[in-house]
Design an enzyme around this catalytic site. Structure first.
Site, PDB file in Angstrom:
ATOM      1  N   LEU A   1      -0.963  13.150  -3.417  1.00 10.33           N
ATOM      2  CA  LEU A   1      -1.290  11.923  -2.697  1.00 10.33           C
ATOM      3  C   LEU A   1      -0.062  11.020  -2.772  1.00 10.33           C
ATOM      4  CD1 LEU A   1      -4.903  11.072  -3.997  1.00 10.33           C
ATOM      5  CD2 LEU A   1      -4.282  12.162  -1.834  1.00 10.33           C
ATOM      6  N   ASP A   2       0.190  10.280  -1.695  1.00  8.48           N
ATOM      7  CA  ASP A   2       1.276   9.306  -1.726  1.00  8.48           C
ATOM      8  C   ASP A   2       1.068   8.348  -2.895  1.00  8.48           C
ATOM      9  OD1 ASP A   2       2.345  10.398   0.544  1.00  8.48           O
ATOM     10  OD2 ASP A   2       1.551   8.856   1.902  1.00  8.48           O
ATOM     11  N   ARG A   3       2.157   7.772  -3.376  1.00 10.78           N
ATOM     12  CA  ARG A   3       2.086   6.851  -4.510  1.00 10.78           C
ATOM     13  C   ARG A   3       1.034   5.759  -4.299  1.00 10.78           C
ATOM     14  NH1 ARG A   3       7.147   4.542  -7.680  1.00 10.78           N
ATOM     15  NH2 ARG A   3       6.052   3.473  -9.348  1.00 10.78           N
TER      16      ARG A   3
ATOM     17  N   ASN B   1       2.370  12.017   5.583  1.00 10.34           N
ATOM     18  CA  ASN B   1       2.119  10.705   6.192  1.00 10.34           C
ATOM     19  C   ASN B   1       1.336  10.781   7.498  1.00 10.34           C
ATOM     20  OD1 ASN B   1       5.230   9.017   5.197  1.00 10.34           O
ATOM     21  ND2 ASN B   1       3.504   9.694   4.011  1.00 10.34           N
TER      22      ASN B   1
END
EC number: 5.4.99.-
Length: 300
Positions: A141-143, A238
């Protein structure tokens, strides 16, 4: 499936390792020779009380050793791990660990942050159960994205899960986006490419890049913000952030992809649901994380 957390028994049990002392020296240099690990790793073994000299537990690196003594290192001890920060364990067994990750916590190390990551914390957590244990990232997962994330406890299980990831039965997110989304549901399809500065975008041309398909359904909203549930047919980098920007409703707090409101302290994207089959026994597993209160309060 929260609170279903069977205690791990340490999935790689090992017999204590015994070493004979042949010359006078201090404990730390002796351990560095026989263990073959870094100085910090050896100090951690000492601090956890896993080393004994002739049956006496020693935590002092400068203990004096004499020829004929026996140094025992136990790797089967269950010890207390450091408290997890930004992580809630939803489920664990000897094969997988499912967590809820907080926004702001990296999944894995980056050039600027290596210590405080989900991977590093869980690695320390499983090593406290057994010093030979390891952890493997199944997906990221993105930060700034919060929510459900899965780790495997062996390379084999990681590969098995990644091979079947495209057929995962349910991967659903919730997103708070800017503006009033007029269509109650829809599908967004585009071909994603990446700039030299690592920003993703949708190509103007069909088949020019990686195909990305996103489905959405509006849950509630007002003139300023809309809360929607999003499911992925593909899992590109994204993807959700680009597609929401493409339809003129960037995710709240996502300055990189066009968000205008500056009041948000986080990216308002949350991995809410994950439904898959257990990689060993095939049992269906479904995990649902609560929608962040910020999302619901802003979209009322």
């Amino acid at each position: 499936m929260k609170n279903k957390r069977p205690r791990s028994r340490g999935f790689r049990p090992a017999k204590p390792k015994v070493y004979k002392v042949t010359e006078t020296e201090e404990l730390l240099p002796f351990l560095l020779k026989v263990v073959g690990k870094s100085r910090n790793s050896v100090k951690s073994i000492l601090a956890r009380g896993q080393v004994s000299i002739d049956g006496r537990v020693s935590t002092q690196f400068n203990d004096k050793l004499k020829p004929g003594q026996e140094v025992t290192i136990r790797t089967d001890m269950v010890t207390e791990a450091a408290p997890l920060q930004g992580i809630t364990i939803m489920y664990e067994d000897d094969t997988i660990i499912v967590i809820e990750k907080a926004s702001g916590l990296l999944s894995i190390a980056s050039d600027n942050e290596k210590a405080n990551t989900a991977y590093r914390q869980l690695s320390d957590y499983v090593k406290a159960q057994h010093s030979d244990n390891k952890i493997f990232v199944v997906h990221r997962l993105d930060r700034d994205t919060s929510g459900v994330m899965v780790f495997a406890r062996s390379e084999k299980i990681k590969q098995r899960m990644q091979e079947s990831w495209k057929t995962t039965k349910e991967r659903a997110y919730v997103a708070l986006v800017e503006g009033d989304v007029s269509k109650s549901e829809g599908t967004i399809t585009s071909w994603l490419k990446e700039t030299s500065t690592h920003k993703m975008y949708s190509s103007k041309y069909e088949n020019d890049g990686l195909k990305a398909v996103t489905h959405y359904q509006v849950l509630q909203g007002n003139k300023d913000f809309t809360l929607m549930e999003i499911s992925l047919e593909t899992g590109r980098k994204n993807q959700i952030r680009v597609h929401m920007s493409d339809i003129g409703h960037p995710i709240a707090g996502d300055k990189k992809y066009g968000a205008q409101d500056r009041s948000m302290k986080r990216l308002c994207l949350h991995a809410r649901k994950l439904n898959f089959e257990h990689p060993v026994n095939g049992m269906p597993l479904r995990f649902v994380s609560d929608i962040p209160k910020l999302f619901t309060s802003k979209s009322r």
